[in-house]
Design a protein around this motif. Structure first.
Motif, PDB file in Angstrom:
ATOM      1  N   SER A  35      53.601  30.325 -13.644  1.00  0.00           N
ATOM      2  CA  SER A  35      53.152  29.681 -14.878  1.00  0.00           C
ATOM      3  C   SER A  35      53.613  30.427 -16.126  1.00  0.00           C
ATOM      4  O   SER A  35      53.698  29.843 -17.205  1.00  0.00           O
ATOM      5  N   ASN A  36      53.915  31.721 -15.981  1.00  0.00           N
ATOM      6  CA  ASN A  36      54.409  32.462 -17.151  1.00  0.00           C
ATOM      7  C   ASN A  36      55.925  32.638 -17.130  1.00  0.00           C
ATOM      8  O   ASN A  36      56.489  33.480 -17.839  1.00  0.00           O
ATOM      9  N   GLY A  37      56.613  31.842 -16.286  1.00  0.00           N
ATOM     10  CA  GLY A  37      58.063  31.785 -16.351  1.00  0.00           C
ATOM     11  C   GLY A  37      58.805  32.846 -15.571  1.00  0.00           C
ATOM     12  O   GLY A  37      59.988  33.070 -15.815  1.00  0.00           O
ATOM     13  N   ILE A  38      58.145  33.465 -14.592  1.00  0.00           N
ATOM     14  CA  ILE A  38      58.807  34.481 -13.775  1.00  0.00           C
ATOM     15  C   ILE A  38      59.366  33.839 -12.503  1.00  0.00           C
ATOM     16  O   ILE A  38      58.716  33.012 -11.868  1.00  0.00           O
ATOM     17  N   TYR A  39      60.572  34.231 -12.137  1.00  0.00           N
ATOM     18  CA  TYR A  39      61.153  33.842 -10.859  1.00  0.00           C
ATOM     19  C   TYR A  39      60.814  34.949  -9.851  1.00  0.00           C
ATOM     20  O   TYR A  39      61.288  36.073  -9.998  1.00  0.00           O
ATOM     21  N   THR A  40      60.007  34.639  -8.851  1.00  0.00           N
ATOM     22  CA  THR A  40      59.640  35.662  -7.871  1.00  0.00           C
ATOM     23  C   THR A  40      60.700  35.761  -6.774  1.00  0.00           C
ATOM     24  O   THR A  40      61.492  34.838  -6.561  1.00  0.00           O
ATOM     25  N   ARG A  41      60.674  36.888  -6.069  1.00  0.00           N
ATOM     26  CA  ARG A  41      61.647  37.083  -4.976  1.00  0.00           C
ATOM     27  C   ARG A  41      61.488  36.005  -3.906  1.00  0.00           C
ATOM     28  O   ARG A  41      62.483  35.527  -3.350  1.00  0.00           O
ATOM     29  N   ASP A  42      60.248  35.602  -3.636  1.00  0.00           N
ATOM     30  CA  ASP A  42      60.018  34.578  -2.610  1.00  0.00           C
ATOM     31  C   ASP A  42      60.573  33.221  -3.049  1.00  0.00           C
ATOM     32  O   ASP A  42      61.133  32.480  -2.230  1.00  0.00           O
ATOM     33  N   ALA A  43      60.412  32.892  -4.348  1.00  0.00           N
ATOM     34  CA  ALA A  43      60.924  31.613  -4.863  1.00  0.00           C
ATOM     35  C   ALA A  43      62.461  31.587  -4.827  1.00  0.00           C
ATOM     36  O   ALA A  43      63.073  30.561  -4.515  1.00  0.00           O
ATOM     37  N   ILE A  44      63.061  32.729  -5.121  1.00  0.00           N
ATOM     38  CA  ILE A  44      64.524  32.835  -5.086  1.00  0.00           C
ATOM     39  C   ILE A  44      65.022  32.670  -3.651  1.00  0.00           C
ATOM     40  O   ILE A  44      65.946  31.896  -3.372  1.00  0.00           O
ATOM     41  N   HIS A  45      64.375  33.361  -2.726  1.00  0.00           N
ATOM     42  CA  HIS A  45      64.704  33.242  -1.301  1.00  0.00           C
ATOM     43  C   HIS A  45      64.553  31.796  -0.840  1.00  0.00           C
ATOM     44  O   HIS A  45      65.426  31.240  -0.150  1.00  0.00           O
ATOM     45  N   ASN A  46      63.466  31.153  -1.257  1.00  0.00           N
ATOM     46  CA  ASN A  46      63.162  29.791  -0.829  1.00  0.00           C
ATOM     47  C   ASN A  46      64.210  28.799  -1.337  1.00  0.00           C
ATOM     48  O   ASN A  46      64.686  27.935  -0.577  1.00  0.00           O
ATOM     49  N   ALA A  47      64.603  28.908  -2.614  1.00  0.00           N
ATOM     50  CA  ALA A  47      65.589  27.974  -3.182  1.00  0.00           C
ATOM     51  C   ALA A  47      66.930  28.095  -2.469  1.00  0.00           C
ATOM     52  O   ALA A  47      67.579  27.086  -2.154  1.00  0.00           O
ATOM     53  N   ILE A  48      67.340  29.328  -2.190  1.00  0.00           N
ATOM     54  CA  ILE A  48      68.615  29.534  -1.490  1.00  0.00           C
ATOM     55  C   ILE A  48      68.539  28.975  -0.072  1.00  0.00           C
ATOM     56  O   ILE A  48      69.475  28.327   0.410  1.00  0.00           O
ATOM     57  N   SER A  49      67.409  29.194   0.582  1.00  0.00           N
ATOM     58  CA  SER A  49      67.231  28.676   1.944  1.00  0.00           C
ATOM     59  C   SER A  49      67.282  27.150   1.972  1.00  0.00           C
ATOM     60  O   SER A  49      67.860  26.554   2.884  1.00  0.00           O
TER      61      SER A  49
ATOM     62  N   ILE B 110      69.363  22.825  -6.713  1.00  0.00           N
ATOM     63  CA  ILE B 110      67.928  23.083  -6.566  1.00  0.00           C
ATOM     64  C   ILE B 110      67.524  24.161  -7.567  1.00  0.00           C
ATOM     65  O   ILE B 110      68.153  25.220  -7.637  1.00  0.00           O
ATOM     66  N   GLU B 111      66.476  23.879  -8.349  1.00  0.00           N
ATOM     67  CA  GLU B 111      65.961  24.888  -9.272  1.00  0.00           C
ATOM     68  C   GLU B 111      65.033  25.858  -8.545  1.00  0.00           C
ATOM     69  O   GLU B 111      64.258  25.456  -7.671  1.00  0.00           O
ATOM     70  N   VAL B 112      65.113  27.116  -8.952  1.00  0.00           N
ATOM     71  CA  VAL B 112      64.148  28.108  -8.471  1.00  0.00           C
ATOM     72  C   VAL B 112      62.825  27.832  -9.180  1.00  0.00           C
ATOM     73  O   VAL B 112      62.778  27.699 -10.400  1.00  0.00           O
ATOM     74  N   GLU B 113      61.744  27.726  -8.410  1.00  0.00           N
ATOM     75  CA  GLU B 113      60.428  27.499  -9.021  1.00  0.00           C
ATOM     76  C   GLU B 113      59.967  28.758  -9.738  1.00  0.00           C
ATOM     77  O   GLU B 113      60.224  29.869  -9.296  1.00  0.00           O
ATOM     78  N   LYS B 114      59.260  28.564 -10.863  1.00  0.00           N
ATOM     79  CA  LYS B 114      58.768  29.694 -11.642  1.00  0.00           C
ATOM     80  C   LYS B 114      57.257  29.764 -11.577  1.00  0.00           C
ATOM     81  O   LYS B 114      56.587  28.757 -11.304  1.00  0.00           O
TER      82      LYS B 114
END
Length: 457
Positions: free
Chosen positions: A399-413, A393-397
């Motif tokens: 629009s300017n290509g930043i991986y947010t803490r919530d997106a990182i948490h979500n992908a792992i979950s 699963i890719e971590v969503e970014k």
């Protein structure tokens, strides 16, 4: 396996001066030496000493030390991208180009049958002079070359690929759904336009591929067959498959302090995060990443470089985080034993930058994969894993290509706690079985050798 005397090949190798490139070339060198073939491996003087212990066939693989000439802007003693500041990598490339006459003399003396190379665009010219066949050897997965492929895009020689070009696959690309996002295309277009040694990186690699006799790649047909065929058609060159380059078993035990820490957690519960030995995040992305790992509530081990502008991990951490994760999270800038960590029973998730060596190790692990690509070929590697093979699963970014803490948490979950995670796990196990099939690698190496022999017959 006994050495085969019949028609032993002599292969010279001169990869780009980066540790990941040396490691990939050494893997295929060892596989070839296992079949009785001789390797002359050009490597900077100090670096060759570092690799001596990794040479499993010293009677067949010879490291030939190369002295890099001084170049303005290249700090004294620098030999690889690992010990050279990124802003001086262009100077490192210039130094490598200036070894051309030395390589010419070595070819005259050694008289190899082949040379394997990647960034040295001048090597085919020298090789032809000495009647040496040339193999452009890819250290990435071939899908990345297939995506940027300039012949398929009908890009005129000398015209740089644009952001708009790179946001779409070339005509006939086997998986049209695989695309690069705008911020990724911007990074890749920027890399294409870098002038290294008086020539853009795009032109350098184009010459490397167009002038070679064959393209070699560490992959297998089930994994990337359609992309191999696409590249073969586009460049009009044979693509030789060297097999999946399975990481070799190490007799080294995991460092005791890491091992005992991991043993304090349940099976498959720890998240391991690594973004490669050279990549450096900026402060904002570094802090979002570590806060995202903390937000999961899971134990984690992160192997990261201090972010840009910082000399230590501790000085860059968000305020209060070090105390908050004590006992449950480790963030280290030290080199770690990745293969042993991935094999540890407590480790259940691998967050990877999708570098080719890490992808090979990831596919052979039982960890759930979270994909966080950072540069150039890693973006397309991530799409291969998430969209084509469906093993991560890719971590969503943003629009300017930043991986947010919530997106990182979500992908792992998602990979650890949902039905999607179960589907990904099943796909991953299927590919692991395919790549570990008994005799697979030996079959590919044997076929690769036969293909090389056909080129010189």
């Amino acid at each position: 396996m006994s050495h085969k005397k019949e028609m032993a090949l002599h292969i010279a190798m001169y990869p780009w001066l980066a540790l990941g490139h040396f490691t990939s070339f050494l893997r295929i060198a060892i596989n070839l030496a296992q079949h009785g073939h001789k390797i002359s491996f050009f490597m900077p003087t100090k670096t060759s000493l570092q690799f001596t212990s990794h040479n499993l066939y010293p009677d067949l693989i010879t490291f030939i030390p190369i002295t890099l000439p001084p170049v303005d802007g290249l700090p004294s003693g620098c030999e690889t991208t690992n010990d050279t500041p990124p802003e001086a990598w262009s100077c490192l490339m210039t130094a490598m180009d200036l070894t051309k006459d030395d390589i010419d003399l070595h070819f005259a003396r050694l008289k190899p049958d082949f040379v394997f190379y990647d960034f040295a665009h001048w090597l085919p010219e020298i090789a032809r002079k000495h009647k040496v066949k040339t193999v452009y050897y890819l250290v990435s997965y071939i899908v990345s070359i297939a995506y940027t492929c300039t012949p398929a895009r009908k890009t005129p020689r000398g015209k740089l690929l644009t952001v708009e070009d790179l946001m779409c696959p070339p005509p006939g690309f086997p998986t049209p759904a695989i695309v690069q996002h705008p911020h990724e295309a911007l990074i890749v277009a920027g890399a294409c336009s870098l002038v290294w040694g008086g020539i853009t990186l795009q032109e350098r690699l184009t010459v490397c591929i167009e002038e070679c006799d064959a393209i070699g790649v560490k992959t297998c047909r089930k994994l990337e067959g359609k992309y191999c065929e696409f590249v073969e058609r586009s460049f009009g060159k044979p693509v030789l498959l060297a097999g999946p380059a399975i990481p070799r078993l190490s007799s080294d035990e995991l460092e005791s302090c890491i091992d005992s820490w991991l043993k304090g957690f349940d099976d498959k519960s720890v998240v391991y995060c690594a973004l490669g030995s050279e990549f450096v995040l900026d402060k904002e992305q570094f802090q979002e990443l570590v806060l995202g790992l903390e937000l999961t509530g899971r134990p984690f081990l992160a192997a990261l470089k201090p972010p840009i502008g910082f000399t230590t991990i501790e000085s860059a951490l968000p305020e209060g985080l070090e105390e908050k994760i004590k006992g449950k999270g480790i963030i280290t800038s030290n080199w770690v034993q990745q293969k042993q960590i991935l094999d540890h029973t407590s480790v259940g998730c691998f967050m990877t930058h999708c570098g080719s060596n890490s992808v090979s190790e990831a596919l052979l692990s039982e960890c759930q994969l979270v994909l966080m690509p950072q540069v150039v070929e890693q973006f397309i590697h991530a799409r291969l894993l998430s969209m084509d093979l469906k093993v991560g699963i890719e971590v969503e970014k943003t629009s300017n290509g930043i991986y947010t803490r919530d997106a990182i948490h979500n992908a792992i979950s998602i990979v650890m706690d949902t039905d999607i995670g179960n589907e990904v796990r099943n796909n991953h196990l299927k590919w692991k079985e395919i790549m570990q099939k008994e005799g697979l690698e030996d079959y590919y190496v044997s076929t690769f050798i036969q293909d090389l022999k056909h080129l010189i017959e």
